[in-house]
Design a protein around this motif. Structure first.
Motif, mmCIF file in Angstrom:
data_model
loop_
_atom_site.group_PDB
_atom_site.id
_atom_site.type_symbol
_atom_site.label_atom_id
_atom_site.label_comp_id
_atom_site.label_asym_id
_atom_site.label_seq_id
_atom_site.Cartn_x
_atom_site.Cartn_y
_atom_site.Cartn_z
ATOM 1 N N TYR A 260 0.835 -1.205 0.000
ATOM 2 C CA TYR A 260 0.000 0.000 0.000
ATOM 3 C C TYR A 260 0.867 1.252 0.000
ATOM 4 O O TYR A 260 0.625 2.189 -0.764
ATOM 5 C CB TYR A 260 -0.933 0.027 1.220
ATOM 6 N N ALA A 261 1.881 1.284 0.846
ATOM 7 C CA ALA A 261 2.773 2.441 0.920
ATOM 8 C C ALA A 261 3.506 2.650 -0.403
ATOM 9 O O ALA A 261 3.688 3.792 -0.846
ATOM 10 C CB ALA A 261 3.776 2.264 2.063
ATOM 11 N N GLY A 262 3.915 1.580 -1.049
ATOM 12 C CA GLY A 262 4.578 1.686 -2.345
ATOM 13 C C GLY A 262 3.677 2.289 -3.405
ATOM 14 O O GLY A 262 4.118 3.093 -4.234
ATOM 15 N N VAL A 263 2.406 1.921 -3.384
ATOM 16 C CA VAL A 263 1.448 2.481 -4.335
ATOM 17 C C VAL A 263 1.274 3.976 -4.081
ATOM 18 O O VAL A 263 1.262 4.774 -5.022
ATOM 19 C CB VAL A 263 0.095 1.739 -4.245
ATOM 20 N N VAL A 264 1.140 4.361 -2.827
ATOM 21 C CA VAL A 264 0.989 5.779 -2.485
ATOM 22 C C VAL A 264 2.187 6.564 -3.001
ATOM 23 O O VAL A 264 2.036 7.600 -3.667
ATOM 24 C CB VAL A 264 0.825 5.982 -0.965
ATOM 25 N N SER A 265 3.367 6.071 -2.731
ATOM 26 C CA SER A 265 4.587 6.752 -3.163
ATOM 27 C C SER A 265 4.673 6.850 -4.685
ATOM 28 O O SER A 265 5.048 7.882 -5.231
ATOM 29 C CB SER A 265 5.804 6.011 -2.611
ATOM 30 N N ALA A 266 4.300 5.784 -5.371
ATOM 31 C CA ALA A 266 4.416 5.743 -6.829
ATOM 32 C C ALA A 266 3.363 6.599 -7.532
ATOM 33 O O ALA A 266 3.644 7.161 -8.599
ATOM 34 C CB ALA A 266 4.308 4.301 -7.310
ATOM 35 N N LEU A 267 2.180 6.713 -6.954
ATOM 36 C CA LEU A 267 1.082 7.374 -7.666
ATOM 37 C C LEU A 267 0.745 8.782 -7.194
ATOM 38 O O LEU A 267 -0.026 9.468 -7.849
ATOM 39 C CB LEU A 267 -0.188 6.514 -7.578
ATOM 40 N N LYS A 268 1.332 9.224 -6.105
ATOM 41 C CA LYS A 268 0.924 10.528 -5.570
ATOM 42 C C LYS A 268 1.150 11.677 -6.547
ATOM 43 O O LYS A 268 0.368 12.614 -6.585
ATOM 44 C CB LYS A 268 1.608 10.812 -4.240
ATOM 45 N N ASP A 269 2.171 11.574 -7.396
ATOM 46 C CA ASP A 269 2.418 12.637 -8.371
ATOM 47 C C ASP A 269 1.387 12.649 -9.492
ATOM 48 O O ASP A 269 1.298 13.630 -10.241
ATOM 49 C CB ASP A 269 3.824 12.511 -8.950
ATOM 50 N N CYS A 270 0.603 11.593 -9.596
ATOM 51 C CA CYS A 270 -0.455 11.541 -10.611
ATOM 52 C C CYS A 270 -1.658 12.386 -10.211
ATOM 53 O O CYS A 270 -2.611 12.511 -10.979
ATOM 54 C CB CYS A 270 -0.897 10.099 -10.849
ATOM 55 N N LEU A 271 -1.629 12.975 -9.023
ATOM 56 C CA LEU A 271 -2.729 13.812 -8.570
ATOM 57 C C LEU A 271 -2.438 15.296 -8.781
ATOM 58 O O LEU A 271 -3.049 16.150 -8.148
ATOM 59 C CB LEU A 271 -3.047 13.537 -7.097
ATOM 60 N N TYR B 178 -6.419 8.458 -7.965
ATOM 61 C CA TYR B 178 -7.141 8.956 -6.796
ATOM 62 C C TYR B 178 -7.875 7.823 -6.084
ATOM 63 O O TYR B 178 -7.787 7.685 -4.855
ATOM 64 C CB TYR B 178 -8.122 10.051 -7.227
ATOM 65 N N LYS B 179 -8.580 7.004 -6.851
ATOM 66 C CA LYS B 179 -9.329 5.893 -6.259
ATOM 67 C C LYS B 179 -8.403 4.905 -5.557
ATOM 68 O O LYS B 179 -8.689 4.433 -4.464
ATOM 69 C CB LYS B 179 -10.151 5.175 -7.326
ATOM 70 N N LEU B 180 -7.285 4.598 -6.199
ATOM 71 C CA LEU B 180 -6.354 3.637 -5.616
ATOM 72 C C LEU B 180 -5.680 4.202 -4.375
ATOM 73 O O LEU B 180 -5.540 3.505 -3.362
ATOM 74 C CB LEU B 180 -5.313 3.229 -6.656
ATOM 75 N N GLU C 12 -7.443 4.093 3.240
ATOM 76 C CA GLU C 12 -8.415 3.401 4.081
ATOM 77 C C GLU C 12 -7.812 2.173 4.759
ATOM 78 O O GLU C 12 -8.317 1.722 5.781
ATOM 79 C CB GLU C 12 -9.618 2.965 3.240
ATOM 80 N N ASN C 13 -6.748 1.643 4.186
ATOM 81 C CA ASN C 13 -6.175 0.396 4.694
ATOM 82 C C ASN C 13 -4.848 0.571 5.431
ATOM 83 O O ASN C 13 -4.255 -0.416 5.851
ATOM 84 C CB ASN C 13 -5.992 -0.592 3.542
ATOM 85 N N LEU C 14 -4.405 1.799 5.571
ATOM 86 C CA LEU C 14 -3.162 2.066 6.297
ATOM 87 C C LEU C 14 -3.434 2.956 7.498
ATOM 88 O O LEU C 14 -4.229 3.894 7.403
ATOM 89 C CB LEU C 14 -2.160 2.806 5.391
ATOM 90 N N PRO C 15 -2.769 2.714 8.614
ATOM 91 C CA PRO C 15 -2.813 3.695 9.701
ATOM 92 C C PRO C 15 -2.214 5.015 9.192
ATOM 93 O O PRO C 15 -1.333 5.016 8.323
ATOM 94 C CB PRO C 15 -1.937 3.082 10.784
ATOM 95 N N TYR C 16 -2.685 6.115 9.733
ATOM 96 C CA TYR C 16 -2.264 7.415 9.215
ATOM 97 C C TYR C 16 -0.745 7.586 9.141
ATOM 98 O O TYR C 16 -0.243 8.032 8.108
ATOM 99 C CB TYR C 16 -2.894 8.551 10.029
ATOM 100 N N PRO C 17 0.018 7.234 10.178
ATOM 101 C CA PRO C 17 1.476 7.420 10.077
ATOM 102 C C PRO C 17 2.098 6.632 8.919
ATOM 103 O O PRO C 17 3.039 7.094 8.286
ATOM 104 C CB PRO C 17 2.011 6.916 11.414
ATOM 105 N N GLU C 18 1.542 5.465 8.611
ATOM 106 C CA GLU C 18 2.084 4.653 7.526
ATOM 107 C C GLU C 18 1.689 5.202 6.161
ATOM 108 O O GLU C 18 2.348 4.929 5.164
ATOM 109 C CB GLU C 18 1.634 3.198 7.672
ATOM 110 N N PHE C 19 0.610 5.975 6.090
ATOM 111 C CA PHE C 19 0.235 6.671 4.856
ATOM 112 C C PHE C 19 1.061 7.957 4.706
ATOM 113 O O PHE C 19 1.510 8.300 3.619
ATOM 114 C CB PHE C 19 -1.260 7.005 4.859
ATOM 115 N N TYR C 20 1.243 8.651 5.798
ATOM 116 C CA TYR C 20 1.926 9.942 5.805
ATOM 117 C C TYR C 20 3.362 9.834 5.286
ATOM 118 O O TYR C 20 3.812 10.693 4.523
ATOM 119 C CB TYR C 20 1.914 10.504 7.233
ATOM 120 N N GLN C 21 4.067 8.789 5.702
ATOM 121 C CA GLN C 21 5.477 8.645 5.308
ATOM 122 C C GLN C 21 5.668 8.613 3.796
ATOM 123 O O GLN C 21 6.444 9.399 3.263
ATOM 124 C CB GLN C 21 6.098 7.411 5.942
#
Length: 63
Positions: A8-19, A35-37, A43-52
């Motif tokens: 999940y964290a890898g997806v966030v890191s890889a796709l955040k620039d697509c927003l 955005y959907k992904l 929704e599936n990560l605790p906030y600190p693990e999403f934030y990083q």
């Protein structure tokens, strides 16, 4: 299929620039899918693990 927090964290890191505004204007389908992904990851990560990965913070091992 994503199953681990690391995936999940890898997806966030890889796709955040697509927003970006540029992607929104030039490739709305990519923006919308990203955005959907990312929302699903949030929704599936605790906030600190999403934030990083969202802020490109290095992960540090716990002492």
């Amino acid at each position: 299929m994503l199953t681990t927090p690391e995936e999940y964290a890898g997806v966030v890191s890889a796709l955040k620039d697509c927003l970006s505004d540029e992607v929104y204007e030039n490739n709305f389908d990519l923006f919308k899918a990203s955005y959907k992904l990312i929302c699903n990851c949030a929704e599936n990560l605790p906030y600190p693990e999403f934030y990083q990965p969202w802020h490109n913070l290095p992960t540090t091992p716990h002492p």
